[in-house]
Design a protein around this motif. Structure first.
Motif, PDB file in Angstrom:
ATOM      1  N   ILE A  88       7.511  -5.345   0.366  1.00  9.61           N
ATOM      2  CA  ILE A  88       7.066  -4.714  -0.879  1.00  9.61           C
ATOM      3  C   ILE A  88       5.593  -4.320  -0.773  1.00  9.61           C
ATOM      4  O   ILE A  88       5.198  -3.219  -1.151  1.00  9.61           O
ATOM      5  N   ARG A  89       4.775  -5.219  -0.219  1.00 10.33           N
ATOM      6  CA  ARG A  89       3.355  -4.930  -0.066  1.00 10.33           C
ATOM      7  C   ARG A  89       3.146  -3.719   0.845  1.00 10.33           C
ATOM      8  O   ARG A  89       2.356  -2.815   0.532  1.00 10.33           O
ATOM      9  N   SER A  90       3.864  -3.645   1.958  1.00  9.38           N
ATOM     10  CA  SER A  90       3.733  -2.511   2.876  1.00  9.38           C
ATOM     11  C   SER A  90       4.163  -1.215   2.212  1.00  9.38           C
ATOM     12  O   SER A  90       3.514  -0.186   2.354  1.00  9.38           O
ATOM     13  N   ILE A  91       5.262  -1.249   1.459  1.00 13.81           N
ATOM     14  CA  ILE A  91       5.743  -0.046   0.785  1.00 13.81           C
ATOM     15  C   ILE A  91       4.744   0.401  -0.280  1.00 13.81           C
ATOM     16  O   ILE A  91       4.475   1.593  -0.431  1.00 13.81           O
ATOM     17  N   GLN A  92       4.165  -0.540  -1.009  1.00 18.55           N
ATOM     18  CA  GLN A  92       3.186  -0.183  -2.036  1.00 18.55           C
ATOM     19  C   GLN A  92       1.941   0.432  -1.410  1.00 18.55           C
ATOM     20  O   GLN A  92       1.391   1.393  -1.927  1.00 18.55           O
ATOM     21  N   GLU A  93       1.499  -0.113  -0.276  1.00 16.99           N
ATOM     22  CA  GLU A  93       0.280   0.391   0.366  1.00 16.99           C
ATOM     23  C   GLU A  93       0.517   1.718   1.065  1.00 16.99           C
ATOM     24  O   GLU A  93      -0.305   2.613   1.021  1.00 16.99           O
ATOM     25  N   GLY A 146       3.384   3.714   0.650  1.00 17.77           N
ATOM     26  CA  GLY A 146       4.042   4.664  -0.233  1.00 17.77           C
ATOM     27  C   GLY A 146       5.491   4.915   0.130  1.00 17.77           C
ATOM     28  O   GLY A 146       6.165   5.704  -0.499  1.00 17.77           O
ATOM     29  N   LYS A 162       8.352 -10.090   0.283  1.00 19.17           N
ATOM     30  CA  LYS A 162       6.984  -9.917  -0.220  1.00 19.17           C
ATOM     31  C   LYS A 162       6.177  -8.989   0.698  1.00 19.17           C
ATOM     32  O   LYS A 162       5.498  -8.075   0.220  1.00 19.17           O
TER      33      LYS A 162
END
Length: 167
Positions: free
Chosen positions: A82-87, A89, A79
């Motif tokens: 995924i959050r770090s990658i979404q923020e 990029g 989780k």
């Protein structure tokens, strides 16, 4: 990105002082990540992953950092990744494992169900002894005299070309 930047933080790693800007990230069970930005400042380093030892030169002096084996099992939750990658990029995840050969010394280490299968099919698990026994039907390729080998393309081609090659 992260939740801000802490500028000029001094971090003491054993006898080495590191002054860096740190991004605030929510990571499970990790306090600090010294990433590529910091590693690039070190220049040439020598790392022994088995002993968790890193040799580097700082301020003209050879220094050694000894890792803590108890910290190598720390995990990052899916989780938070995924959050770090979404923020951010994108990013890199590198996970290294040390594998060693394990031999079974005691049959008690093998589950009972597997032991039963090994006993039932004992001959399958034995190393081969010589050539296989003679079979009822031996495989053979019969060659015809004065016939040249067939030269056919190994992939599909149009039907009209197949008809042409038969004539």
């Amino acid at each position: 990105m992260g939740r801000g930047v802490c500028r000029g933080v001094v971090l003491k790693i054993q006898e080495i002082h590191v002054r860096e800007d740190f991004l605030l990230l929510e990571l499970v069970s990790l306090d600090v990540i010294l990433g590529m930005k910091w590693l690039q400042t070190l220049g040439e380093t020598k790392i022994n992953w088995r002993t968790l030892m890193m040799e580097l030169v700082m301020g003209g002096r050879r220094r050694t950092i000894q890792g803590d084996a108890g910290l190598t099992k720390a995990g990052v939750s899916l989780k938070s990744m995924i959050r770090s990658i979404q923020e951010v990029g994108g990013g890199y995840l590198v996970e290294l494992h040390y594998l060693e050969r394990v031999s079974v010394r005691d049959e008690g280490d093998i589950p009972l169900v597997v032991q039963q299968l090994i006993q039932q099919f004992r001959e399958v698990f034995q190393p081969p002894q010589g050539l296989p026994p003679p079979r009822e039907q031996e495989h053979a390729i019969l060659l015809k005299d004065v016939v040249s080998p067939i030269s056919v393309r190994p992939y599909h081609y149009p039907r009209f070309k197949k008809m042409k090659s038969r004539s």
